[in-house]
Design a protein around this motif. Sequence first.
Motif, short mmCIF file in Angstrom:
data_model
loop_
_atom_site.label_atom_id
_atom_site.label_comp_id
_atom_site.label_asym_id
_atom_site.label_seq_id
_atom_site.Cartn_x
_atom_site.Cartn_y
_atom_site.Cartn_z
N CYS A 81 0.76 -1.32 0.06
CA CYS A 81 -0.26 -0.09 0.12
C CYS A 81 0.73 1.18 0.16
CB CYS A 81 -0.80 0.00 1.09
SG CYS A 81 -1.25 -1.43 1.82
N GLY A 82 0.14 2.27 0.15
CA GLY A 82 0.98 3.71 0.13
C GLY A 82 1.19 4.37 -1.15
N TYR A 83 0.51 3.87 -2.04
CA TYR A 83 0.71 4.65 -3.44
C TYR A 83 -0.06 6.06 -3.44
CZ TYR A 83 3.06 0.78 -5.32
OH TYR A 83 3.92 -0.17 -5.76
N ILE A 84 -0.91 6.17 -2.61
CA ILE A 84 -1.52 7.41 -2.60
C ILE A 84 -1.84 7.95 -1.05
CG2 ILE A 84 -3.40 6.05 -3.75
CD1 ILE A 84 -5.23 8.47 -3.68
N HIS A 85 -0.79 7.66 -0.33
CA HIS A 85 -0.60 8.17 1.11
C HIS A 85 -0.53 9.81 1.15
CE1 HIS A 85 0.41 8.49 5.11
NE2 HIS A 85 1.65 8.80 4.76
N ARG A 86 -1.13 10.44 1.95
CA ARG A 86 -0.93 12.02 1.86
C ARG A 86 -0.91 12.48 3.45
NH1 ARG A 86 -6.75 11.62 -0.27
NH2 ARG A 86 -6.49 9.89 0.98
N MET A 87 -0.83 11.44 4.21
CA MET A 87 -0.47 11.95 5.81
C MET A 87 -1.54 12.75 6.19
SD MET A 87 2.30 11.08 7.56
CE MET A 87 1.23 10.66 8.89
N HIS A 88 -2.83 12.57 6.10
CA HIS A 88 -3.64 13.54 6.73
C HIS A 88 -3.47 13.65 8.08
CE1 HIS A 88 -6.50 13.87 3.48
NE2 HIS A 88 -6.46 12.92 3.07
N GLU A 89 -2.88 12.59 8.83
CA GLU A 89 -2.81 12.82 10.36
C GLU A 89 -1.68 13.94 10.68
OE1 GLU A 89 -2.22 8.96 11.96
OE2 GLU A 89 -3.84 8.21 10.96
N LYS A 90 -0.60 14.04 9.90
CA LYS A 90 0.18 15.05 10.00
C LYS A 90 -0.58 16.37 9.53
CE LYS A 90 4.30 16.56 11.10
NZ LYS A 90 4.65 16.40 12.64
N MET A 91 -1.33 16.53 8.53
CA MET A 91 -1.93 17.57 8.24
C MET A 91 -2.72 18.29 9.35
SD MET A 91 -3.29 17.58 4.34
CE MET A 91 -2.80 16.02 3.50
N GLY A 92 -3.45 17.20 10.11
CA GLY A 92 -4.15 17.74 11.27
C GLY A 92 -3.62 18.43 12.18
N GLU A 93 -2.10 18.24 12.51
CA GLU A 93 -1.29 18.67 13.47
C GLU A 93 -0.97 20.23 13.08
OE1 GLU A 93 1.71 16.21 14.75
OE2 GLU A 93 0.15 14.38 14.98
N ASN A 94 -1.19 20.53 11.90
CA ASN A 94 -0.73 21.71 11.38
C ASN A 94 -1.80 22.86 10.99
OD1 ASN A 94 2.05 21.21 11.15
ND2 ASN A 94 1.80 19.88 9.61
N ARG A 95 -3.08 22.48 11.49
CA ARG A 95 -4.15 23.60 11.25
C ARG A 95 -5.08 23.64 12.42
NH1 ARG A 95 -5.48 21.65 5.52
NH2 ARG A 95 -3.34 21.64 5.47
N THR A 96 -5.94 24.62 12.57
CA THR A 96 -6.95 24.43 13.66
C THR A 96 -7.91 23.27 13.46
OG1 THR A 96 -8.48 25.91 12.33
CG2 THR A 96 -6.69 26.98 13.78
N TRP A 97 -8.61 23.03 14.72
CA TRP A 97 -9.86 22.18 14.47
C TRP A 97 -10.77 22.22 13.16
CZ3 TRP A 97 -8.85 18.24 17.66
CH2 TRP A 97 -8.26 18.26 18.66
N ALA A 98 -11.03 23.33 13.09
CA ALA A 98 -11.99 23.47 11.89
C ALA A 98 -11.41 23.18 10.50
CB ALA A 98 -12.59 24.78 12.00
N GLN A 99 -10.02 23.75 10.45
CA GLN A 99 -9.39 23.55 9.06
C GLN A 99 -9.07 22.39 8.63
OE1 GLN A 99 -6.23 26.24 9.64
NE2 GLN A 99 -7.24 28.05 8.68
N PHE A 100 -9.43 21.18 9.54
CA PHE A 100 -9.10 20.00 9.09
C PHE A 100 -10.26 19.37 8.70
CE2 PHE A 100 -8.79 15.11 10.25
CZ PHE A 100 -7.59 15.03 9.60
N LEU A 101 -11.52 20.06 8.71
CA LEU A 101 -12.63 19.60 8.12
C LEU A 101 -12.64 19.24 6.70
CD1 LEU A 101 -15.56 21.53 9.67
CD2 LEU A 101 -15.31 19.19 9.68
N PRO A 102 -12.09 19.94 5.90
CA PRO A 102 -12.16 19.46 4.39
C PRO A 102 -11.23 18.29 4.15
CG PRO A 102 -11.56 21.80 4.56
CD PRO A 102 -11.44 21.39 5.88
N ASN A 103 -10.14 17.73 4.88
CA ASN A 103 -9.53 16.74 4.87
C ASN A 103 -10.44 15.41 4.98
OD1 ASN A 103 -7.44 18.74 5.34
ND2 ASN A 103 -6.16 16.96 5.48
N THR A 104 -11.43 15.70 6.02
CA THR A 104 -12.23 14.34 6.26
C THR A 104 -13.08 13.78 5.18
OG1 THR A 104 -13.87 15.67 7.03
CG2 THR A 104 -12.56 15.16 8.79
N SER A 105 -13.42 14.64 4.22
CA SER A 105 -13.99 13.94 3.23
C SER A 105 -13.20 13.28 2.21
CB SER A 105 -14.92 15.29 2.25
OG SER A 105 -14.98 16.23 3.17
#
Lengths: 163, 156, 331, 381
Positions: free
Chosen positions: D56-80
């Motif tokens: 696996c890992g061909y479309i890994h985007r590291m959403h979890e790290k992105m979450g640590e770099n933005r506010t709670w609300a800014q993570f919302l678009p990632n969830t979809s």
Amino acid sequence: MTEPPEHQAAEFAAALAPDGAPAAPERPGPDSVSAHVVEFKRRGVHWEAHVPPAQVVAAARWFAEKGFALDTLTGVDWIAQGEMEVVYDFFHPHTFWRAAVRTRVPRDHPELPTVSEVFPGANWHEREAHEFFGLRFTGHPHLTPLLLPEDADFHPLRKDYAP
Amino acid sequence: MKTPLRELWTGFRSLLTGMRVTLTQFFKPPVTVPYPYATLPIPERYRGHIELVRDPETGMSLCVACKSCEKACPSGCIVVEGIKREGDKKKSPTVFTVDFTRCSLCGSCVEVCPTEALRFSRRYNLAGTDREAYFLDLLKRLQAQAASTPTPATKA
Amino acid sequence: MTLPEPYRLAAFVLGALAFVGLNAAYLVWVERKGAARFQRRPGPTEVGPEGLLQPIADAIKLLSKQVIVPPGADALLFRLAPAVVMAPALMTFAVLPFGAHLTARPMSVGLLLAVAFGSINVMAILLGGWASRNKYAIISAARVVSQNVAYEIPLLLVVITLLMITGTLDLSEIVRQQAGGFWRWNVFKLWVNPLMPVTFVIFFICLLAETNRAPFDMAEAESELVAGAFTEYAGMGFGVFFMAEYANIVVGCALATALFLGGWQSPFGIGSGVGWFLLKLYLLIFTVVWIRWTFPRTQFYGLLNLSWKILIPISLGTLGLTSVLLKFIRP
Amino acid sequence: MSTSAALADAARAAARAEGRETFVLNLGPQHPATHGVLRLKLTMDGEYIARAEPVCGYIHRMHEKMGENRTWAQFLPNTSRIDYLSAMHYTHAYVAAVERAAQLEVPRRAEFVRVITSELNRISSHLVWFGAFLLDLGGFTPLLYAFDDREKILDLLERITGARLTYCYYRFGGLYNDVDAEFLRGARDFVRYLRPRLDMYRELVTENIIFRKRLEGIGVADAELCRRYGATGPVLRGAGVAYDVRRAEPYAVYPELDFKIPTHPRGDSLARYLVRMEEMEQSLRIIEQALDLIPEGPFRSKVPKVLKLPPGDTCFAVEAARGRFMVRIVSDGRDIPYRVKLRTPSFSNLSLFEEASRGMLLADALAFLGSLDLVIPDIDR
């Protein structure tokens, strides 16, 4: 496994610390076993436990015997305390109880035994935690990056990671 | 002997049933829309890229350059600069650009805008050959709209 | 209808080539249009009215592509395979009875020739798959061989059943026997053998399997083997395999028409002619398309099970039944 | 030599010891059956699989790290964008986790709309799976029918959210905007429309003998295997375990609605197929009831502009289309997440593939893979 969470927590603590370590919910020491009930409506789990890293396999075995399934396991990098937390989430497919087990390892020597013998599903979760946090799961059959490129030697979820 | 034969017959009948279903569909009209020749209506709330709203009275932008949108944007693709002109009660924007290549169309900017100066455009056929075409200057777009459409009520 | 022999030959060679070429090209169009309508789409619309020029555009595209022989492949066999797959289908056209006098080469052993040539295409796919030096292609080739071997048997058993009824291998003669209305067609000759419709269904299933058509398209199996034996073929190499598939369908359906559905005979006994043959032929071809766009692919061992455990016993049964009935009912 | 190569060698050696020869078949990352960029390294013994190693890992985007770099609300678009086919559920889990941590109230109307949109999303996701699964099995036409139906759902959701796939519709304490009467009527019409379509699918596909023969007894993942690998969703329910997060850890207004948890005990691919088909019917029932019960009222409660969560861990799980999706958020009291852990169902569901596919035929294994209903970005995140 229909007993209420307080019984489960007590049973768990008794099973893992037979010499009668205190099941105090207050800030547990790194080498003690403790288990306590938490409010599901606030935390999303019914009870939580803390075990020393050496005992995670025993803990996992306890959960496996009770029919729990491993939901996930993940790391949290507490860089200020110089520790890495590993959280194991369990759910029970029949009685629906949720439990989390936490353990902490020193950040400069993040090593703990693998539970993939008990839960083969942990294999991938541990590989993921390994690549993201640099946690080393001793005894893991195939501890190579899963999602990152196979030659990745960086650990992006460490708080001091700078790309 | 009876059961295998019946099984065979049930199996065969299931095939005929399937063929009946597809044949009924065969005689129905197509459900697709031949795209470049016909288009579906774009819904009211369609989230295209953002654009500025004109004040119906002054014809100017409603934006007060408060930078709420810039702060709310998860991808950091909005840049707003503004000054307070002589005689105005509030600030007005001098720069308002969107780097649409990074936008994730989440709508946070429209949501936080205190003066409702932002809305979604209804452009949907966004394809281009160069990146630069999607560094959008919204002030310019507003002016172009003002030039082409005298009434702000007309859609983009 | 008494042209000198060389002209006659030339006319029929040209006719057969044109017919096969046109059919192969336009069956692709029919297939795409048909598939589209089964799926509630309009299908090709862009090239020409109703997309009628689409096959030509496809052909130009395929012809303009580079023919690539993969490194390590057996270049000779790799290039030979498309020819081997196309040739037998063309040969079979020599004996197909399109009309009472419209046969390239009426032969007393026409049916035998058709069946014999019909089984060569499996060799071509085997050659192509093996020569490609591609794992998917080899798996596909191995599948195709076992599939074709398995389906040859019930097919031949059914043909033998029919031969006992007709008593001749001459396709024109077989059609002539079925004159006088649809109740005299072989498929409805219930007094000879009440299981004749079943025999026809078996023949049709075997035909699908022999031509590697869905639901028996093990050779291609695009969701498992990418494009099976044709994975490595580019440009017209692939195009020829594609055309051969349709040519084989035409041959198969034409045989089915001649053997079971009375060939050029009108169902009402009067007004027989080549039009009826073509009508029946294209109805059968439509059914082939219809089946392809209705069913999922069979499992590979399911396909072999179907042949060995169901079709062969049943066709043996009908063979036995027919011989008994022929012996005792018709003196 | 890496351990992976060693294991593959071991499988090969074992085969050779028995007088068989193996070869490696590389399936994907661009292969029609892997629906995206999953790669399977198959050690084959003829057409039998000696060992299947998913890569696996061909479309890994590291959403979890992105979450640590933005506010709670800014993570919302990632969830979809984690599982693009059931975006609503993923946003729901994240939004609800934050609501749980901050103890935010959600108006009842918003909860009902969440249930309706989530269930519509579940149906659309199952329809895509249905079509793609049939495509795996070589049946092309059902895909187009399913997409026709799905289009109607997307039109409905686009009407209220403005997007067709990455909705990003839920907000902390409610919704992005309110639904209108037209949507509610449209949803009701859709329920009425889909029922006969499901009957049609039963006739066209479910009862088809070729289809059943291909799936019966293929790819058995029993309850014990699912438990050991943490597989959830239709995979677990197809093994006869009535585990559904909507029941196990009730959220939104699901406790007020009457619906069944379909299970099939056999654990084979057909069981998983039947579970999903029945789930669509149950989702229709849920939508119908929610449409009857939906109250008037506000669609969003007051939420502080700068949201700071109290320190500590909070989990929230939802039943996404593919199974249990859990978000574990860790806050250190700031307005930025300290850690966002996304526990995705496809990840666990795929991890059992290696064990369960041993000794299977290639075509069967692909049918099995299709019946697991994987969305690759959901695995890779």
